[in-house]
Design an enzyme around this catalytic site. Structure first.
Site, PDB file in Angstrom:
ATOM      1  N   HIS A   1      37.133  31.800  27.686  1.00 55.34           N
ATOM      2  CA  HIS A   1      35.694  31.000  27.315  1.00 55.34           C
ATOM      3  C   HIS A   1      35.592  30.401  26.075  1.00 55.34           C
ATOM      4  O   HIS A   1      34.390  29.918  25.723  1.00 55.34           O
ATOM      5  CB  HIS A   1      34.479  32.052  27.744  1.00 55.34           C
ATOM      6  CG  HIS A   1      34.239  32.085  29.104  1.00 55.34           C
ATOM      7  ND1 HIS A   1      33.487  31.460  30.011  1.00 55.34           N
ATOM      8  CD2 HIS A   1      34.841  33.330  30.060  1.00 55.34           C
ATOM      9  CE1 HIS A   1      33.768  31.703  31.340  1.00 55.34           C
ATOM     10  NE2 HIS A   1      34.599  32.831  31.335  1.00 55.34           N
TER      11      HIS A   1
ATOM     12  N   LYS B   1      38.697  26.033  32.621  1.00 57.74           N
ATOM     13  CA  LYS B   1      37.301  26.079  32.094  1.00 57.74           C
ATOM     14  C   LYS B   1      36.803  24.880  31.234  1.00 57.74           C
ATOM     15  O   LYS B   1      36.638  23.718  31.882  1.00 57.74           O
ATOM     16  CB  LYS B   1      36.835  27.238  31.370  1.00 57.74           C
ATOM     17  CG  LYS B   1      37.118  28.555  32.446  1.00 57.74           C
ATOM     18  CD  LYS B   1      36.756  30.014  31.968  1.00 57.74           C
ATOM     19  CE  LYS B   1      36.911  30.825  33.078  1.00 57.74           C
ATOM     20  NZ  LYS B   1      37.486  32.101  32.611  1.00 57.74           N
TER      21      LYS B   1
ATOM     22  N   SER C   1      32.722  37.084  29.078  1.00 61.51           N
ATOM     23  CA  SER C   1      32.355  36.300  30.114  1.00 61.51           C
ATOM     24  C   SER C   1      30.856  36.661  30.953  1.00 61.51           C
ATOM     25  O   SER C   1      30.354  35.529  31.218  1.00 61.51           O
ATOM     26  CB  SER C   1      33.402  35.955  31.288  1.00 61.51           C
ATOM     27  OG  SER C   1      33.713  37.093  31.768  1.00 61.51           O
TER      28      SER C   1
HETATM   29  C1  PLP Z   1      38.114  32.840  33.668  1.00 62.63           C
HETATM   30  C2  PLP Z   1      38.985  33.948  32.822  1.00 62.63           C
HETATM   31  C3  PLP Z   1      40.198  34.195  33.231  1.00 62.63           C
HETATM   32  C4  PLP Z   1      41.012  33.511  34.411  1.00 62.63           C
HETATM   33  O1  PLP Z   1      41.283  32.195  33.971  1.00 62.63           O
HETATM   34  P1  PLP Z   1      41.722  31.272  35.138  1.00 62.63           P
HETATM   35  O2  PLP Z   1      42.548  29.912  34.597  1.00 62.63           O
HETATM   36  O3  PLP Z   1      40.597  30.875  35.905  1.00 62.63           O
HETATM   37  O4  PLP Z   1      42.713  32.011  36.174  1.00 62.63           O
HETATM   38  C5  PLP Z   1      40.953  34.913  32.319  1.00 62.63           C
HETATM   39  N1  PLP Z   1      40.513  35.520  31.343  1.00 62.63           N
HETATM   40  C6  PLP Z   1      39.231  35.540  31.100  1.00 62.63           C
HETATM   41  C7  PLP Z   1      38.626  36.336  30.024  1.00 62.63           C
HETATM   42  C8  PLP Z   1      38.412  34.767  31.613  1.00 62.63           C
HETATM   43  O5  PLP Z   1      37.344  34.543  31.475  1.00 62.63           O
END
Ligand code: PLP
Length: 393
Positions: A209, A240, A181
């Site tokens: 992502h 996301k 990320s």
């Molecule tokens: C954003 C993210 C999460 C968390 O996801 P949420 O639904 O916002 O809790 C978990 N793992 C990775 C790799 C992320 O980038």
């Protein structure tokens, strides 16, 4: 002396190091433009990759679900919180991703906290990419298993640590982010799979992502590499690209069934709300109907990155819509972000501990919601601030 003096001191330290996070407040729906702290600005910060967070079809589905099913589940999934909408969403996600089964959680974070401890115990070993997301690391710590990191995106390093350590443990799992990320690079999942297969080890990828971004019509990293049926556990998020809230584990039916019995956030934390689930189903309707949003996301990404490089910025190693603008020291990144905000562009500075010391950056998140003129406005602001701060010539 008060019991919390040490905290006040730590906060002061963050401020002098330029690492204190001043959290801004959004006063509008998500989209290409936002009202941030009362000011209208171009949005380069959100994970709203496809512009679904305020999509009329999702909003309508959420409203209808609230009318028909109410706003709260009033229970954990395993007692009285599993509604028809949750099961429909899970069935639809499994079909979308072309896997045997899927289970949803309240968030991607919760999905990782549920999954790793359910699959790993104290006698087991976890081979973990050095740059894995915090929620994977927390899930690993909760499991009590031995965590052995391997070099970032390096299958040879993975194989070396497996050879050295595997015999000392009962069972093993390999865990990697799909898309990292902070840098936007993609794990070499095809090569990692070859290693997992050779040693007959479970393979888990967190595609938060990559969901809605990679693969055909946003079907994710497994589709991107053509690894259908080969990756045991695919964690994803509905918070996301999907634009809503929630997490998912897709893959092997036996593992999904086990998570319904042993995934602690599933057993001990209430389900997502009916409007959340209905909005996610509407997102799937849109993704299955056409690849248009995913295609325009990627067109925007290609345009923005090419223009940033022409301007002379270092956009790192990204292969996805995540576009880091590498600046080095945290105070410079913070100054850059403040100047951009003055110029009407909202892009966050990211520094230690989210990224290593000396690798501070601005992270630009490109979205299908951006029009070309939005991107041009952003590029112009980057050029102006970059020259003023001596980052580009
Ligand atoms: C954003 C993210 C999460 C968390 O996801 P949420 O639904 O916002 O809790 C978990 N793992 C990775 C790799 C992320 O980038």
């Amino acid at each position: 002396m008060s019991k919390t003096d040490w905290i006040t001191q730590e906060i002061e330290n963050l401020k002098t190091q330029g690492l204190y996070n001043r959290i801004r407040t959004i006063g509008s729906p998500q989209g290409a433009w936002l009202t941030v702290d009362g000011k209208r600005v171009l949005n380069f910060c959100s994970n709203n990759y496809l512009g679904l967070a305020n999509h009329p079809q999702l909003v309508a589905a959420a409203k209808m679900a609230a009318d028909e099913m109410g706003v709260g589940p009033a229970a954990v999934r395993s007692i009285a919180g599993t509604m028809t909408l949750h099961l429909e969403l899970e069935k639809r996600l499994a079909a979308f991703k072309g896997v045997e089964a899927a289970i949803t959680f309240q968030s991607g974070f919760a999905a990782n906290l549920a999954t790793v401890p359910a699959l790993v115990g104290k006698e087991d070993v976890i081979f973990s990419d050095r740059l894995n997301h915090a929620s994977i690391i927390d899930g690993c710590r909760l499991s009590g298993g031995k965590i052995i990191p391997y070099d970032h995106c390096d299958p040879a390093s993975l194989e070396a640590v497996i050879k050295e350590n595997l015999p000392q443990f009962r069972r093993a799992i390999i865990i990697t982010d799909g898309v990292f990320s902070m840098d936007g690079d993609v794990a070499p999942l095809d090569k990692i799979y070859e290693v997992a297969k050779k040693y007959d080890i479970l393979l888990m990828v967190d595609d938060a992502h990559g969901e809605g971004v990679l693969g055909k019509g946003g079907r994710g990293i497994v589709d991107h590499f053509g690894l259908h049926g080969k990756v045991d556990v695919e964690v994803g998020t509905l918070s996301k690209a999907f634009g809503v809230m929630g997490g998912v584990v897709a893959g092997n039916a036996t593992i999904v069934e086990w998570l319904r019995q042993r995934g602690r956030p599933f057993l001990f934390s209430s389900a997502v709300t009916p409007p959340d689930a209905a909005a996610c189903i509407a997102a799937l309707d849109i993704l299955e109907a056409s690849t248009e949003l995913v295609d325009s996301l990627w067109a925007n990404v290609r345009y923005f990155k090419a223009e940033m490089k022409t301007l002379g910025f270092d956009t790192g190693v990204s292969a996805t819509p995540i576009t880091p603008i590498m600046l080095g020291e945290a105070p410079l990144a913070q100054q850059f972000s403040r100047d951009l905000f003055e110029a009407g562009v909202f892009a966050m500075a990211i520094g230690y501990p989210t990224v290593p010391q000396g690798k501070a950056r601005i992270r630009v998140m490109i979205s299908a919601a951006h029009e070309k003129e939005d991107l041009d406005k952003g590029l112009e602001a980057f050029a102006r601030v970059g020259k003023k701060l001596g980052v580009i010539a």
